[in-house]
Design a protein around this motif. Sequence first.
Motif, PDB file in Angstrom:
ATOM      1  N   MET A   1      59.377  52.382 108.492  1.00 27.53           N
ATOM      2  CA  MET A   1      58.487  53.102 109.376  1.00 27.53           C
ATOM      3  C   MET A   1      57.920  54.324 108.661  1.00 27.53           C
ATOM      4  O   MET A   1      58.596  54.953 107.875  1.00 27.53           O
ATOM      5  CB  MET A   1      59.248  53.553 110.616  1.00 27.53           C
ATOM      6  N   SER A   2      56.715  54.642 108.999  1.00 27.91           N
ATOM      7  CA  SER A   2      56.089  55.797 108.375  1.00 27.91           C
ATOM      8  C   SER A   2      56.520  57.073 109.096  1.00 27.91           C
ATOM      9  O   SER A   2      57.074  57.047 110.177  1.00 27.91           O
ATOM     10  CB  SER A   2      54.565  55.648 108.450  1.00 27.91           C
ATOM     11  N   GLU A   3      56.229  58.177 108.449  1.00 29.16           N
ATOM     12  CA  GLU A   3      56.557  59.470 109.032  1.00 29.16           C
ATOM     13  C   GLU A   3      55.643  59.736 110.236  1.00 29.16           C
ATOM     14  O   GLU A   3      54.462  59.423 110.209  1.00 29.16           O
ATOM     15  CB  GLU A   3      56.344  60.560 107.971  1.00 29.16           C
ATOM     16  N   ALA A   4      56.206  60.272 111.283  1.00 28.70           N
ATOM     17  CA  ALA A   4      55.440  60.537 112.498  1.00 28.70           C
ATOM     18  C   ALA A   4      54.670  61.852 112.373  1.00 28.70           C
ATOM     19  O   ALA A   4      55.096  62.770 111.681  1.00 28.70           O
ATOM     20  CB  ALA A   4      56.379  60.601 113.702  1.00 28.70           C
ATOM     21  N   VAL A   5      53.542  61.909 113.052  1.00 32.22           N
ATOM     22  CA  VAL A   5      52.763  63.151 113.119  1.00 32.22           C
ATOM     23  C   VAL A   5      52.970  63.763 114.495  1.00 32.22           C
ATOM     24  O   VAL A   5      53.346  63.081 115.448  1.00 32.22           O
ATOM     25  CB  VAL A   5      51.258  62.903 112.862  1.00 32.22           C
ATOM     26  N   THR A   6      52.702  65.037 114.585  1.00 31.52           N
ATOM     27  CA  THR A   6      52.797  65.720 115.875  1.00 31.52           C
ATOM     28  C   THR A   6      51.445  65.613 116.583  1.00 31.52           C
ATOM     29  O   THR A   6      50.425  65.343 115.939  1.00 31.52           O
ATOM     30  CB  THR A   6      53.148  67.209 115.691  1.00 31.52           C
ATOM     31  N   PRO A   7      51.403  65.854 117.880  1.00 28.46           N
ATOM     32  CA  PRO A   7      50.112  65.854 118.571  1.00 28.46           C
ATOM     33  C   PRO A   7      49.138  66.875 117.978  1.00 28.46           C
ATOM     34  O   PRO A   7      47.933  66.613 117.921  1.00 28.46           O
ATOM     35  CB  PRO A   7      50.476  66.197 120.013  1.00 28.46           C
ATOM     36  N   SER A   8      49.654  68.003 117.511  1.00 26.73           N
ATOM     37  CA  SER A   8      48.773  69.005 116.896  1.00 26.73           C
ATOM     38  C   SER A   8      48.161  68.474 115.610  1.00 26.73           C
ATOM     39  O   SER A   8      46.967  68.681 115.343  1.00 26.73           O
ATOM     40  CB  SER A   8      49.549  70.290 116.598  1.00 26.73           C
TER      41      SER A   8
ATOM     42  N   PRO B   1      50.696  51.061 111.391  1.00 25.15           N
ATOM     43  CA  PRO B   1      50.704  51.861 112.622  1.00 25.15           C
ATOM     44  C   PRO B   1      50.900  53.359 112.325  1.00 25.15           C
ATOM     45  O   PRO B   1      51.513  53.727 111.326  1.00 25.15           O
ATOM     46  CB  PRO B   1      51.900  51.330 113.399  1.00 25.15           C
ATOM     47  N   LEU B   2      50.380  54.175 113.201  1.00 25.92           N
ATOM     48  CA  LEU B   2      50.572  55.621 113.136  1.00 25.92           C
ATOM     49  C   LEU B   2      51.518  55.999 114.265  1.00 25.92           C
ATOM     50  O   LEU B   2      51.296  55.619 115.416  1.00 25.92           O
ATOM     51  CB  LEU B   2      49.236  56.354 113.306  1.00 25.92           C
ATOM     52  N   GLU B   3      52.563  56.730 113.932  1.00 22.59           N
ATOM     53  CA  GLU B   3      53.503  57.181 114.948  1.00 22.59           C
ATOM     54  C   GLU B   3      53.255  58.639 115.266  1.00 22.59           C
ATOM     55  O   GLU B   3      53.056  59.460 114.375  1.00 22.59           O
ATOM     56  CB  GLU B   3      54.935  56.965 114.473  1.00 22.59           C
ATOM     57  N   ILE B   4      53.275  58.936 116.546  1.00 22.51           N
ATOM     58  CA  ILE B   4      53.067  60.292 117.040  1.00 22.51           C
ATOM     59  C   ILE B   4      54.338  60.668 117.789  1.00 22.51           C
ATOM     60  O   ILE B   4      54.757  59.963 118.707  1.00 22.51           O
ATOM     61  CB  ILE B   4      51.837  60.353 117.982  1.00 22.51           C
ATOM     62  N   GLU B   5      54.933  61.785 117.396  1.00 21.30           N
ATOM     63  CA  GLU B   5      56.181  62.194 118.034  1.00 21.30           C
ATOM     64  C   GLU B   5      55.928  63.410 118.924  1.00 21.30           C
ATOM     65  O   GLU B   5      55.320  64.390 118.511  1.00 21.30           O
ATOM     66  CB  GLU B   5      57.242  62.538 116.981  1.00 21.30           C
TER      67      GLU B   5
ATOM     68  N   ARG C   1      60.189  61.749 121.604  1.00 25.34           N
ATOM     69  CA  ARG C   1      59.787  60.349 121.820  1.00 25.34           C
ATOM     70  C   ARG C   1      58.627  60.018 120.908  1.00 25.34           C
ATOM     71  O   ARG C   1      57.883  60.902 120.486  1.00 25.34           O
ATOM     72  CB  ARG C   1      59.397  60.142 123.285  1.00 25.34           C
ATOM     73  N   ARG C   2      58.503  58.751 120.597  1.00 23.58           N
ATOM     74  CA  ARG C   2      57.437  58.328 119.678  1.00 23.58           C
ATOM     75  C   ARG C   2      56.460  57.365 120.356  1.00 23.58           C
ATOM     76  O   ARG C   2      56.847  56.513 121.149  1.00 23.58           O
ATOM     77  CB  ARG C   2      58.027  57.631 118.460  1.00 23.58           C
ATOM     78  N   LEU C   3      55.212  57.535 119.993  1.00 26.62           N
ATOM     79  CA  LEU C   3      54.142  56.621 120.398  1.00 26.62           C
ATOM     80  C   LEU C   3      53.629  55.964 119.122  1.00 26.62           C
ATOM     81  O   LEU C   3      53.688  56.561 118.060  1.00 26.62           O
ATOM     82  CB  LEU C   3      52.987  57.384 121.054  1.00 26.62           C
TER      83      LEU C   3
END
Length: 84
Positions: free
Chosen positions: A1-8, A27-31, A35-37
Amino acid sequence: MSEAVTPSQLRADIYRLIDRVLETGEPLEIERKGRRLRLVPDVPKGKLSRLTPQPGLIIGDPDDLVEMDWSDVIGWDPDRALNP
């Protein structure tokens, strides 16, 4: 899995991140709040994937149909088949 980004981070660079997902298919993960999206590209399905299974469908070489013995098929009359 790739590193998640923040909403900011997503807000600051949304277009580049979306383009990266579309180009790489990764996929792009947003934490957020632990929780992750996942933002994933839509992969269109081919026309053949929408076909429904047909039980009893003959699969094989069409030339084999010419050589088949149809005499055991109920109601099949060779004279009528050739001269309908």
